[in-house]
Structure formats: structure tokens, C-alpha cells
Design a protein around this motif. Structure first.
Motif, PDB file in Angstrom:
ATOM      1  N   ALA A 126      38.525  65.807  19.047  1.00 21.07           N
ATOM      2  CA  ALA A 126      37.958  64.578  18.211  1.00 21.07           C
ATOM      3  C   ALA A 126      38.768  63.173  19.137  1.00 21.07           C
ATOM      4  N   PHE A 127      37.723  62.246  19.382  1.00 25.69           N
ATOM      5  CA  PHE A 127      38.186  61.098  20.182  1.00 25.69           C
ATOM      6  C   PHE A 127      37.807  59.800  19.265  1.00 25.69           C
ATOM      7  N   LYS A 128      38.428  58.868  19.437  1.00 24.04           N
ATOM      8  CA  LYS A 128      38.084  57.585  18.760  1.00 24.04           C
ATOM      9  C   LYS A 128      36.627  56.895  18.814  1.00 24.04           C
ATOM     10  N   THR A 129      36.091  56.451  17.831  1.00 27.16           N
ATOM     11  CA  THR A 129      34.745  55.899  17.847  1.00 27.16           C
ATOM     12  C   THR A 129      34.829  54.581  18.691  1.00 27.16           C
ATOM     13  N   PRO A 130      34.149  54.531  19.664  1.00 26.68           N
ATOM     14  CA  PRO A 130      34.262  53.264  20.444  1.00 26.68           C
ATOM     15  C   PRO A 130      33.337  52.313  20.027  1.00 26.68           C
ATOM     16  N   SER A 131      33.720  50.900  20.058  1.00 27.19           N
ATOM     17  CA  SER A 131      32.775  49.907  19.547  1.00 27.19           C
ATOM     18  C   SER A 131      31.596  49.665  20.595  1.00 27.19           C
ATOM     19  N   LEU A 132      30.266  49.452  19.805  1.00 25.00           N
ATOM     20  CA  LEU A 132      29.223  49.346  20.536  1.00 25.00           C
ATOM     21  C   LEU A 132      28.906  48.118  21.087  1.00 25.00           C
ATOM     22  N   GLY A 164      37.373  73.120  19.879  1.00 26.40           N
ATOM     23  CA  GLY A 164      37.011  72.468  18.714  1.00 26.40           C
ATOM     24  C   GLY A 164      35.634  72.544  18.302  1.00 26.40           C
ATOM     25  N   THR A 165      35.315  71.949  17.065  1.00 30.04           N
ATOM     26  CA  THR A 165      33.787  72.170  16.652  1.00 30.04           C
ATOM     27  C   THR A 165      33.238  70.821  16.824  1.00 30.04           C
ATOM     28  N   SER A 166      31.872  70.693  17.074  1.00 27.78           N
ATOM     29  CA  SER A 166      31.185  69.356  17.039  1.00 27.78           C
ATOM     30  C   SER A 166      30.594  69.024  15.719  1.00 27.78           C
ATOM     31  N   GLU A 167      30.772  67.708  15.490  1.00 27.14           N
ATOM     32  CA  GLU A 167      30.275  67.345  14.210  1.00 27.14           C
ATOM     33  C   GLU A 167      28.787  67.153  14.086  1.00 27.14           C
ATOM     34  N   HIS A 194      36.254  61.627  16.126  1.00 25.04           N
ATOM     35  CA  HIS A 194      35.160  62.600  15.731  1.00 25.04           C
ATOM     36  C   HIS A 194      35.117  63.419  17.216  1.00 25.04           C
ATOM     37  N   ASN A 195      34.782  64.820  16.859  1.00 23.34           N
ATOM     38  CA  ASN A 195      34.210  65.693  18.033  1.00 23.34           C
ATOM     39  C   ASN A 195      32.681  65.513  17.983  1.00 23.34           C
ATOM     40  N   THR A 196      32.223  65.071  19.101  1.00 28.20           N
ATOM     41  CA  THR A 196      30.866  64.943  19.168  1.00 28.20           C
ATOM     42  C   THR A 196      30.374  65.791  20.443  1.00 28.20           C
TER      43      THR A 196
END
Length: 396
Positions: free
Chosen positions: A331-337, A371-374, A273-275
């Protein structure tokens, strides 16, 4: 007296605190139940690595993981950045080996449950990912031939016990004035010799992955509370949440929208995701996932490559990957919290120092540097911010 009681309850409800013995709706309870670590289940087999669950391969991988001889200067091991005492990461904004990387070190516990590895998903298996730092000049700065020679000289017995006879990996020219990496680069070898070296190199990655698959997540106070919410266990004071933690959990799965990406027992969707995360200092914008879409497909160490143990039809992640470069830009991988509260700094390059800064980032929802943030802006009260952080601390 009745009016005072009503006012106090209205205030408590506004703060999402416990005026009721049932702070969560039935739908919320279902969502919370799905976040329990007990819902994770056992690891799926890695079809590309037939040694993934071999105890001997894992034991061999554990030795390799801490061996600094797998580096050009003899000082850097996998454990140098993936410190077992620090959730198998290093608390640094950028990974530091022989040099300095451009991204954070990711923790390893439970990572084997994902399909893609590294912040940009440049590798489609844990064993292929384990090979990257060995050759990266900023990390181990080693060479494939150097790895093969070390195995032949030091680990032949352990290697052959798992993988069979070690192939003849040849020697390197006697050029003592050059580094090992430079000697390797100056050595011209045939296709057959390179294939043998690559196969030993791949097997080293498979051993390291077998070890990493044994690094599991541990249940937290959240998991015990989620079991109470799900009526799986009886409540007791030690496992109950306070009103602030309850409010934070409700925000997490509700208004704050965190659950959209941080879902499932590992609190990650394992997607990209791009945040709108800002650049680090004056560094160029990092294209993230979009930059590796071609290289991951052409990687000789991927699931479809000659060193994989999988059949083509078993390589689902690679065959059905999203290849939309525009959608994956930045976009980067969503890390575990899980464990996140004690794992500062945050984001793929440690751009944000505290959880307060992370919440502020999602509140502001700035435009992406590439890019474009989501994400869209979210308004948090001071109490809401404190509540989210209080909840995240229950994932320790």
C-alpha cells in the motif's frame, strides 16, 4: 423534426453532455462543492513543531532548502529534486540525488495538510520527513554531525534567532582521506554529544518544514467551475466546462470511483492503498506501508519522541495508526491530483508514463505484485477515457 431532436438528445445524454442546463444532480453538486480548494481551510498547527508557523523559522528553512552544502558532494539541495519551477518535484520516474532512489519525488504544495509523509508514510510529520533525504546515501548522503557543523559555521546567527543558543556540537577527527559521512561514522561520541547533534538536526528539519508549510496550492479552473456549480459565483464563458470536461467530472465522482480515494480539496484521502501497481522493471516488489509500521513507531524523531514539542495526547496520527501489516502490504499513500496532468510519469516509482496508461491500469485492475489489490476492473469507452483526462487537466 421532433424525432431528430429526440435522437440527438439521447446521443448527448449517452455521452453525459449538456442537453440540460443542469448537468449535475443535487447530490453531485454537494460532492463537487467539497472538492473546492476554498474548502481546504487553514493549516492545523503541528503540535510536534512549535516553530512550524514562525516566519523566522520559515525564512531560515527557505535558505536551507536551496543550500547544496547540505550534501556530501556539495551539489545536492532539497530544491534539486523539489524544483519550484516543476511543482516542487522533478519530473523523473525516480528521485535523483547523489544516487538514484527507488521512488518518485513527491510535490510539496499543500502537503502540510496531511498526517503522514513519504510514499509509505514512514514519517508522521513534515519536519521528520525533511531529515530523511539529508542522511540517505542516495539523496544528500550527509550526516547529522555534518549538518550541525554547517549550522555552527554558516548559519549560527539565523539558527540562534529562532532556536536560542546553539549547543556545542564538537568536532570530528581530522581524517581527510575519508568523506564527511565516513568521518562521522568513525567518530565515537557520548550520549550527551549525540543528543545535542540530534537536537540541532531536528531543528533543521523543523525549519525546513516551516518553509514547506508556506508552499500553498493555487486555485484552478476546476475550482472556479465548482464555485459556479455551487452557486457561489455567477457563470461566465471563461470559467465554464465544455461537455467533455463535464462528462469527465461526472465519471470521476461517479462510475469511475476515483472519488473513493481522491477526495477532499486536495484530491487525496491521505491514506494508503494497494492498487496493484506493477513493479518497476526488474526491481523487487516494494512492500510499501507494511515495511515501516515498526520503524515509524520507534523513530526518535516522531511525535512521541524526545525532539518533538507535542504532548503525548496530541499525537493522534501515531497513536491511532493502522498497524495491520497484511492490510498495508503493497500500500502507498494516495497522491494529490492537483497539477497531475503535467506531472508525468505516475505512481510511486514512475511505472506508468501517461494518464492514458493510468486509466488503462485501473480498467485492467491487475493482481498486485505483493499484497492484495483493492481495485476492481472498470470498463471505459474511448470517450470516457478522453473525458477523464480532460477533467484532470482542469486541475492545473
Amino acid at each position: 423534426m421532433i424525432r431528430l431532436h429526440l435522437v440527438s438528445c439521447l446521443i448527448a445524454l449517452a455521452a453525459l453532455s449538456a442537453c440540460s442546463s443542469e448537468p449535475f444532480s443535487d447530490d453531485e453538486k454537494k460532492i463537487i462543492a467539497q472538492l473546492r480548494l476554498s474548502e481546504l481551510g487553514s493549516l492545523e498547527p503541528d503540535q510536534s513543531n512549535r516553530f512550524a508557523d514562525d516566519p523566522a523559522a520559515a525564512a531560515f528553512g527557505a535558505r536551507l532548502f536551496v543550500d547544496a552544502r547540505l550534501s556530501a558532494n556539495g551539489l545536492i539541495s532539497c530544491a534539486s529534486c523539489h524544483d519550484p519551477e516543476r511543482q516542487f518535484q522533478d519530473d523523473e520516474p525516480l528521485g535523483k540525488g547523489i544516487g538514484t532512489s527507488t521512488r518518485r519525488t513527491m510535490p510539496l504544495a499543500g502537503a502540510a495538510h496531511g498526517d503522514w509523509f513519504m510514499w509509505d508514510g514512514a514519517k508522521d510529520s513534515q519536519w521528520a520527513q525533511a531529515l530523511v533525504p539529508l542522511e540517505d546515501p542516495r539523496e544528500h548522503g550527509f550526516s547529522r554531525a555534518g549538518v550541525a557543523q554547517l549550522i555552527a559555521e554558516v548559519y549560527r546567527t539565523e539558527y540562534e534567532a529562532v532556536f536560542g543558543a546553539l549547543p556545542e556540537v564538537g568536532g570530528q577527527p581530522d581524517l581527510p582521506q575519508l568523506t564527511l559521512l565516513e568521518r562521522d561514522q568513525n567518530h565515537t561520541r557520548g550520549e550527551a554529544e549525540q543528543d545535542q547533534i540530534n537536537r540541532v538536526f531536528a531543528n533543521v528539519g523543523k525549519s525546513l518544514a516551516a518553509f514547506q508549510r508556506t508552499i500553498s496550492l493555487e486555485a484552478t479552473r476546476f475550482d472556479r467551475y465548482a464555485a459556479i456549480i455551487s452557486d457561489a459565483v455567477e457563470a461566465d464563458d471563461r470559467n465554464s466546462f465544455n461537455s467533455l470536461e463535464i462528462e469527465g467530472l461526472k465519471l470521476f465522482i461517479g462510475k469511475a470511483g476515483c472519488i473513493e480515494c481522491h477526495n477532499g480539496p486536495r484530491f487525496t484521502d491521505d491514506f494508503f492503498h494497494n492498487t496493484g501497481v506493477p513493479r518497476r522493471d526488474e526491481a523487487p516488489a516494494d512492500p510499501g506501508r507494511s515495511a515501516v509500521l515498526e520503524s515509524v513507531v520507534g523513530d526518535p524523531f516522531n511525535c512521541l519522541g524526545p525532539y518533538s514539542d507535542a504532548q503525548a495526547e496530541e499525537c493522534h496520527a501515531l497513536r491511532f495508526m493502522v498497524r495491520d501489516e497484511a492490510a498495508m502490504k503493497g500500500a502507498f499513500k494516495t497522491p494529490s491530483l492537483r497539477g497531475v496532468a503535467s506531472r508525468a510519469p505516475y505512481m510511486h516509482a514512475g511505472q506508468l508514463q501517461t494518464l492514458e496508461e493510468v486509466i488503462q491500469h485501473y480498467s485492467d485492475a491487475p493482481a498486485a505484485s505483493t499484497g492484495t489489490s483493492e481495485i476492481a476492473p472498470i470498463t471505459f469507452t474511448d470517450r470516457g477515457r478522453a473525458a477523464l483526462i480532460a477533467f484532470l487537466k482542469t486541475l492545473e
